[in-house]
Scaffold this motif. Structure first.
Motif, PDB file in Angstrom:
ATOM      1  N   UNK A  57      -4.786  -6.368   4.248  1.00  0.00           N
ATOM      2  CA  UNK A  57      -4.135  -5.113   3.879  1.00  0.00           C
ATOM      3  C   UNK A  57      -4.441  -4.751   2.434  1.00  0.00           C
ATOM      4  N   UNK A  58      -3.864  -5.447   1.488  1.00  0.00           N
ATOM      5  CA  UNK A  58      -4.211  -5.349   0.064  1.00  0.00           C
ATOM      6  C   UNK A  58      -3.899  -6.706  -0.532  1.00  0.00           C
ATOM      7  N   UNK A  64       4.345 -10.703  -0.141  1.00  0.00           N
ATOM      8  CA  UNK A  64       5.657 -10.283  -0.628  1.00  0.00           C
ATOM      9  C   UNK A  64       6.711 -10.310   0.474  1.00  0.00           C
ATOM     10  N   UNK A  65       6.276 -10.401   1.734  1.00  0.00           N
ATOM     11  CA  UNK A  65       7.235 -10.493   2.839  1.00  0.00           C
ATOM     12  C   UNK A  65       7.555 -11.942   3.227  1.00  0.00           C
ATOM     13  N   UNK A  94       3.130  -6.101  -6.128  1.00  0.00           N
ATOM     14  CA  UNK A  94       3.447  -5.616  -4.777  1.00  0.00           C
ATOM     15  C   UNK A  94       4.941  -5.772  -4.484  1.00  0.00           C
TER      16      UNK A  94
ATOM     17  N   UNK B  65       6.947   1.022   3.949  1.00  0.00           N
ATOM     18  CA  UNK B  65       7.344  -0.309   3.477  1.00  0.00           C
ATOM     19  C   UNK B  65       6.235  -1.346   3.543  1.00  0.00           C
ATOM     20  N   UNK B  66       5.284  -1.164   4.444  1.00  0.00           N
ATOM     21  CA  UNK B  66       4.274  -2.211   4.627  1.00  0.00           C
ATOM     22  C   UNK B  66       2.854  -1.714   4.347  1.00  0.00           C
ATOM     23  N   UNK B  67       2.468  -0.603   4.981  1.00  0.00           N
ATOM     24  CA  UNK B  67       1.054  -0.236   4.991  1.00  0.00           C
ATOM     25  C   UNK B  67       0.555   0.365   3.680  1.00  0.00           C
ATOM     26  N   UNK B  68       1.415   1.128   3.006  1.00  0.00           N
ATOM     27  CA  UNK B  68       0.954   1.793   1.781  1.00  0.00           C
ATOM     28  C   UNK B  68       1.665   1.217   0.562  1.00  0.00           C
ATOM     29  N   UNK B  69       0.953   1.155  -0.542  1.00  0.00           N
ATOM     30  CA  UNK B  69       1.577   0.819  -1.820  1.00  0.00           C
ATOM     31  C   UNK B  69       1.820   2.137  -2.549  1.00  0.00           C
ATOM     32  N   UNK B  73      -1.022   4.722  -3.432  1.00  0.00           N
ATOM     33  CA  UNK B  73      -1.451   5.300  -2.156  1.00  0.00           C
ATOM     34  C   UNK B  73      -0.457   6.317  -1.579  1.00  0.00           C
TER      35      UNK B  73
END
Lengths: 233, 82
Positions: A57-58, A64-65, A94, B65-69, B73
């Motif tokens: 993902x990044x 962080x989860x 993050x 919450x997950x896919x984008x920062x 983004x």
């Protein structure tokens, strides 16, 4: 005084950090698996470098989860020390423990080399044993170390003296040429407002032995252990 | 039901990967190309039991919450029904 080094699937600088704490700082240290949720016995947590979750993902986005990160947030909120190195810095950004984000290097390459960084603020628990503006030789090893933030965040970082390290020339001059990855304002490391959370892209734990080309990293670890000793006493 | 999520860099953020792709396309002889920006695309399968509104809200929340920062983004969610 006790240190903990968090281990995510894909961490690969955890052993280096452990080695430095046990050998050079001379303090007890544990590896902490990312599923752990109790950090009450520790005084400082190191979030080490590597490729947690394969950088999926990044970089740092999935770590962080991990269950341990809620504990790390509480730990930081108590004012205890959280030190993120490389992937650890990416994870702390993050997780919202530090402002900004780390993007792909401007030149796209993975860069692995010694760089010079200048101590911009020596009034942090991580740098208080180092002279201000001292130049340290510390290696970097990353593809996503390009620090970005919006203008407002940047002004806050400057105003509150949260920029702790900048990439520089050997003589301390901060120039575009000495910026390896395109980071805004040559930023190599920042801290939070309370100064107890620090993230940096260079690897001080890889610069603690003469044999490895530099032991400048020891000054950072010496600062942390003295800061903890002052707090605990 | 399926949600399509597009994550793109904010316009203010430089995109070194997009720049390299642009350059390669030019080397191949493609002219008249403007800016190239790289992003990410996700497909999320959602339970058919949900209402469209619930499905959209769920996908929006996952994107946020997950896919984008949100620091770098933006994201856009499209719901595909049927």
């Amino acid at each position: 005084m006790k240190f903990g080094v968090i281990v995510f699937p894909g961490s690969n600088c955890d052993h280096d950090a452990y080695h430095v704490i046990s050998k050079h700082v001379g303090q007890p240290v544990d590896f902490i698996w990312h599923k752990e949720t109790d950090l009450s016995q520790y005084d400082a947590i190191i979030v080490p470098g590597g490729f947690s979750y394969g950088d999926y993902l990044r970089a740092g986005a999935l770590a962080r989860f991990s269950p341990v990160m809620n504990a790390v947030k509480d730990f930081a909120a108590e004012g205890k020390f959280v030190f993120g190195i490389c992937n650890g810095f990416q994870i702390l950004c993050e997780a919202g423990l530090l402002p900004g984000a780390l993007m792909r290097n401007e030149g796209l390459h993975f860069i692995c080399k010694h760089v010079n960084i200048r101590v911009e603020n020596n009034e942090t628990p991580y740098t208080n044993e180092i002279e201000e503006e001292k130049v340290l030789s510390i290696p970097i090893a990353h593809a996503e170390g390009n620090y970005v933030c919006d203008d407002e965040t940047f002004h806050q970082l400057e105003e509150n003296n949260q920029i702790v390290f900048r990439y520089c020339e050997e003589d301390g001059g901060v120039s575009e040429d000495s910026n390896p990855n395109g980071s805004r304002s040559n930023i190599a490391g920042i801290c939070n407002l309370d100064r107890n959370v620090l993230g940096m892209m260079p690897h001080p734990e890889r610069a603690c032995e003469e044999l490895l080309g530099s032991n400048d990293g020891r000054e950072i670890f010496r600062s942390i252990s003295n800061s903890i000793a002052t707090l605990v006493s | 039901m399926k949600a399509k999520v597009y994550v793109t860099l904010k316009p203010s953020v430089l995109d070194p990967q997009g720049k390299a792709i642009h350059h390669s396309a030019e080397l191949l002889g493609f002219e008249n190309i403007g800016d190239v920006r790289q992003g990410k695309y996700f497909e999320i399968a959602l339970s058919a039991d949900m209402s469209e509104e619930e499905a959209k809200n769920t996908a929006e929340k996952i994107a946020k919450d997950v896919l984008a920062n949100p620091v770098i983004e933006d994201y856009r969610v499209e719901l595909v029904t049927g």
